[in-house]
Scaffold this motif. Structure first.
Motif, mmCIF file in Angstrom:
data_model
loop_
_atom_site.group_PDB
_atom_site.id
_atom_site.type_symbol
_atom_site.label_atom_id
_atom_site.label_comp_id
_atom_site.label_asym_id
_atom_site.label_seq_id
_atom_site.Cartn_x
_atom_site.Cartn_y
_atom_site.Cartn_z
ATOM 1 N N VAL A 1 39.336 29.499 46.279
ATOM 2 C CA VAL A 1 38.806 30.656 45.559
ATOM 3 C C VAL A 1 39.070 31.937 46.358
ATOM 4 C CG1 VAL A 1 36.654 31.754 44.796
ATOM 5 C CG2 VAL A 1 37.074 29.348 44.279
ATOM 6 N N LEU B 1 41.391 31.934 37.858
ATOM 7 C CA LEU B 1 40.250 31.036 38.080
ATOM 8 C C LEU B 1 39.645 30.745 36.707
ATOM 9 C CD1 LEU B 1 38.511 32.736 41.157
ATOM 10 C CD2 LEU B 1 39.809 30.585 41.154
ATOM 11 N N ALA C 1 42.612 32.922 46.132
ATOM 12 C CA ALA C 1 42.936 33.474 44.807
ATOM 13 C C ALA C 1 42.561 34.958 44.749
ATOM 14 C CB ALA C 1 42.212 32.689 43.714
ATOM 15 N N TYR C 2 41.397 35.306 45.294
ATOM 16 C CA TYR C 2 41.008 36.724 45.297
ATOM 17 C C TYR C 2 41.928 37.541 46.196
ATOM 18 C CZ TYR C 2 36.807 36.063 42.549
ATOM 19 O OH TYR C 2 35.947 35.806 41.527
ATOM 20 N N ARG D 1 45.198 38.141 44.630
ATOM 21 C CA ARG D 1 45.089 38.775 43.309
ATOM 22 C C ARG D 1 45.524 37.845 42.182
ATOM 23 N NH1 ARG D 1 45.539 45.051 43.899
ATOM 24 N NH2 ARG D 1 44.107 45.221 45.658
ATOM 25 N N TRP E 1 41.654 42.038 40.541
ATOM 26 C CA TRP E 1 42.379 40.827 40.152
ATOM 27 C C TRP E 1 42.563 40.723 38.641
ATOM 28 C CZ3 TRP E 1 37.546 41.154 42.268
ATOM 29 C CH2 TRP E 1 36.475 40.804 41.425
ATOM 30 N N ALA F 1 43.041 35.799 41.026
ATOM 31 C CA ALA F 1 41.724 35.310 40.610
ATOM 32 C C ALA F 1 41.539 35.361 39.101
ATOM 33 C CB ALA F 1 40.614 36.091 41.309
ATOM 34 N N GLN F 2 42.412 36.106 38.396
ATOM 35 C CA GLN F 2 42.304 36.095 36.922
ATOM 36 C C GLN F 2 42.609 34.706 36.375
ATOM 37 O OE1 GLN F 2 44.796 37.432 38.603
ATOM 38 N NE2 GLN F 2 46.716 37.486 37.464
ATOM 39 N N TRP G 1 37.120 33.356 35.275
ATOM 40 C CA TRP G 1 37.643 34.660 34.855
ATOM 41 C C TRP G 1 38.571 34.532 33.649
ATOM 42 C CZ3 TRP G 1 35.109 38.750 35.704
ATOM 43 C CH2 TRP G 1 34.389 38.917 36.889
#
Ligand SMILES: *Cc1c(COP(=O)(O)O)cnc(C)c1O
Length: 429
Positions: free
Chosen positions: A317, A329, A320-321, A324, A243, A326-327, A332
């Motif tokens: 969450v 969040l 988001a992972y 991809r 991510w 999650a960057q 991160w």
């Protein structure tokens, strides 16, 4: 209205409380403030008492400590806006039948780690307790002596084991444990081993003449094979960080990740939702469907289950992972912002002396690992003044200076940080 703190006779509690209505607290709390001030013989202190009460309320703070997962500040930053609404928490929208609380967030979390099934409980400690109670009560659990850890807040592996009703069988020594140590314990019929537990040394390191047995060697150990449960502590989902556009940051080093631990042969993994995952406080159990189902069936699962607010946040969450993204969040985003960008923000603040700082992940993760960062230094200890600001700004003191690290500050909060610094330095000038 006359000022009830002035004049000869002591004011009535009620009149004094009413004079504080602009503090924004409900009347009974203003009465508490008024009572305390009168009891202290100083009715004029009632407003300060009310302010002190207001400051005990749970409220947003600006984290300028540089500790990304600060346990005192709620670990990972979390969005908390939700309108009043029902949800399909336990309703299957297709069949209209009663659904499972594990159908959304937990199933998505399992999918994101590459596991068959998942279960979410209130925190990592609860997850370990539930797994041990559900899979090993009245039987024994093999753990290396190098992994009988205390995580903090009183969470100690031997004590959680005792609470779960499982018996601890220690193998190896503090610094070295070999595969033969595990094999001997498993082969001893007196032990009645239910499972092998491996605990990640999240918050400390053993260096020098050391040795431990990896996941590959421990998976399927024993005859019959016993399940291997790995308590990862922090929830790094994938060591390749797919991510993150630039891949894993150097400071992540050898932190074990959920996906690789399952691929290497763990039957069940356990981790915290608010450590390197960047989610809400929660404990995640992922792995073999039969083992997860046994955990879900155990009566403790009912006592340890989170509500819809936490499951909703965990679902966001997990999505988001999987997507991809999650960057983005907050954890991160803050963890990976380049130092040059922080330096640019430091310049724009226009207060304090720009300094290079070292941030850390914190929250009992990655001990001894520094994350290069930038911030400002102020002379003396200004932390009390910064905490008194609205919203409170939390900083740290080092070598007689107050350091504010911008890595853990939302860029949108930079002007507020500058205001807080001006207020804190003007107050005692
Ligand atoms: C942090 C941690 C836990 C406990 O998780 P919480 O979510 O803080 O309850 C358990 N095991 C390990 C190895 C940890 O690092």
């Amino acid at each position: 209205m006359s000022d009830p703190t002035q004049g000869g006779r002591p004011p009535s509690v009620d009149a004094l409380a009413r004079s504080l209505v602009d503090c924004g607290l409900p009347h009974p709390l203003l009465v508490d403030a008024a009572r305390r001030a009168i009891a202290a013989g100083d009715p004029g202190r009632a407003r300060a008492e009310a302010v002190a009460i207001a400051r005990t309320l749970l409220q947003p703070v600006i984290n300028a400590t540089g500790v990304l997962l600060h346990t005192n500040l709620g670990r990972a930053p979390l969005a908390r806006l939700q309108g009043a609404t029902y949800s399909n928490l336990e309703l299957d929208l297709v069949s209209g039948d009663r659904g499972s609380r594990s159908a959304h967030a937990a199933a998505l979390m399992a999918r994101a780690c590459g596991g068959d099934a998942g279960l979410i409980v209130n925190n990592g400690a609860a997850a370990v307790l539930l797994v041990l109670a559900a899979l090993a009560r009245g039987r024994s659990v093999v753990v290396s002596r190098g992994e009988l850890v205390e995580i903090g807040g009183g969470f100690r592996v031997p004590e959680v084991m005792a609470e779960s009703g499982a018996r601890l069988v220690e193998v190896g020594t503090t610094n070295r444990t070999r595969i033969a140590d595990y094999e001997r314990a498993l082969a001893d019929p007196g032990n009645d081993v239910a499972l092998v537990l491996k605990v990640h040394k999240s918050n400390y390191r053993i260096e020098g003449f050391t040795g431990e047995v990896g996941i590959e060697a421990l998976g399927g150990l024993g005859d019959p094979p016993r399940p291997l449960v790995v308590d990862l502590g922090s929830g790094l989902l994938d060591s390749a960080c797919p991510w993150l556009p630039d891949g894993p940051p150097a400071w992540l080093r050898d932190e074990p990740a959920a996906r690789q631990t399952l691929l290497s042969g763990a039957d069940l993994i356990v981790f915290s939702g608010d450590k390197l995952l960047g989610g809400p406080q929660a404990g995640v159990i992922v792995g073999r469907a039969d083992l997860v189902a046994a955990c879900a069936r155990h009566p403790l699962a009912r006592a340890l289950r989170p509500g819809g607010l936490v499951l909703g946040a965990m679902q966001d969450v997990a999505l988001a992972y999987l997507g991809r993204t999650a960057q983005h969040l907050p954890f991160w985003r803050m963890a990976t912002v380049p130092v040059a960008e922080l330096e640019r923000r430091v310049e724009a603040l226009g207060v304090g002396e720009p300094v290079a700082t070292t941030a850390v992940t914190g929250g009992g993760t990655l001990p001894g690992v520094d994350v290069p960062s930038a911030g400002i230094a102020l002379d003396g200890d200004r932390t009390a003044g910064l905490r008194a600001f609205h919203p409170p700004v939390i900083a740290r003191v080092r070598d007689g200076q107050t350091l504010l690290d911008l890595r853990t500050v939302e860029p949108a909060d930079d002007p507020t940080v500058a205001d807080a610094v001006r207020a804190a330095t003007a107050a005692d000038a």
